[in-house]
Scaffold this motif. Structure first.
Motif, PDB file in Angstrom:
ATOM      1  N   ALA A  46       5.853  -1.540  -3.461  1.00  0.00           N
ATOM      2  CA  ALA A  46       5.923  -1.215  -4.890  1.00  0.00           C
ATOM      3  C   ALA A  46       6.332   0.237  -5.109  1.00  0.00           C
ATOM      4  O   ALA A  46       6.649   0.638  -6.233  1.00  0.00           O
ATOM      5  CB  ALA A  46       4.574  -1.486  -5.555  1.00  0.00           C
TER       6      ALA A  46
ATOM      7  N   GLU B 125       1.511  -2.104  -1.689  1.00  0.00           N
ATOM      8  CA  GLU B 125       1.587  -0.773  -2.307  1.00  0.00           C
ATOM      9  C   GLU B 125       2.823  -0.013  -1.834  1.00  0.00           C
ATOM     10  O   GLU B 125       3.485   0.642  -2.622  1.00  0.00           O
ATOM     11  CB  GLU B 125       0.333   0.043  -1.981  1.00  0.00           C
TER      12      GLU B 125
ATOM     13  N   LYS C   7       4.420   2.902  -4.707  1.00  0.00           N
ATOM     14  CA  LYS C   7       3.330   3.660  -5.327  1.00  0.00           C
ATOM     15  C   LYS C   7       3.289   5.076  -4.748  1.00  0.00           C
ATOM     16  O   LYS C   7       3.479   5.268  -3.551  1.00  0.00           O
ATOM     17  CB  LYS C   7       2.010   2.938  -5.076  1.00  0.00           C
ATOM     18  N   ASP C   8       3.050   6.057  -5.625  1.00  0.00           N
ATOM     19  CA  ASP C   8       3.001   7.458  -5.200  1.00  0.00           C
ATOM     20  C   ASP C   8       1.721   7.688  -4.395  1.00  0.00           C
ATOM     21  O   ASP C   8       0.618   7.461  -4.889  1.00  0.00           O
ATOM     22  CB  ASP C   8       3.038   8.370  -6.425  1.00  0.00           C
TER      23      ASP C   8
END
Length: 191
Positions: A146, A143, A148-149
């Motif tokens: 990637a 995560e 991810k927020d």
């Protein structure tokens, strides 16, 4: 007979009501009861024994290193005391002021993410079916990679709250506290 009649006429407000730690401490949050404990298998016990032996060896090596460091500090303090005409105690004090003592570590983002995902992924699973920490850490790393927020502040606050509840919270009832205590004792006896 007269005592029973007298007790029937006593208003309910004068009778002791059952009291729990949680009712006496309403400002504290409730600690969730522990999940049912499953017995450890022979393989798990053997693994635990191996880990225990390894930990004991590491602890002994650490203590040896600390003792060597202490002896080295004593020699250095003696040398400083002789060289600068100080008392040995004063030299120790000056040396100890130079050593850096770190403050307690704060909650970091990685630990907060791992704790959050661990609760989410293991929710509803029995103890034997929980995902291992290494898999949860891999998911978190994916995560992060990637991009991810993630709401970092919220997760860190959630982890701090969880730690605070575990250390300062109250059990929901005396029965839950007694059951948790008995479960812990039985687990200790079995080991």
């Amino acid at each position: 007979m007269a005592l029973q009649d007298a007790m029937e006429n006593v208003p309910l407000s004068n009778v002791d009501q059952p009291s729990t730690h949680a009712s006496r401490n309403p400002q504290k949050q409730i600690i969730a009861p522990r999940k049912n404990y499953t017995k450890t298998s022979a393989a798990e016990k053997a693994t635990a024994e191996v880990h225990k032996a390894m930990k004991k060896e590491r602890k002994a090596a650490l203590q040896d290193a600390i003792n060597a460091f202490t002896e080295q500090c004593d020699k250095l303090a003696q040398e400083l005391a002789d060289k600068f005409n100080l008392k040995v105690k004063k030299a120790h004090q000056l040396l100890s002021n130079m050593l850096v003592i770190k403050q307690k570590r704060h909650v970091n983002m990685c630990n907060a993410l791992v704790a959050h995902h661990g609760r989410e992924l293991n929710e509803g699973r029995s103890k034997g079916d929980h995902l291992p920490l290494s898999e949860i850490q891999e998911i978190v790393q994916k995560e992060i990679d990637a991009g991810k927020d993630i709401d970092k502040d919220e997760l860190c606050d959630e982890l701090e709250d969880m730690h605070e509840i575990e250390t300062q919270g109250a059990r929901s009832s005396n029965k839950v506290a007694a059951l948790d205590y008995q479960a812990a004792l039985s687990r200790i006896r079995e080991e």
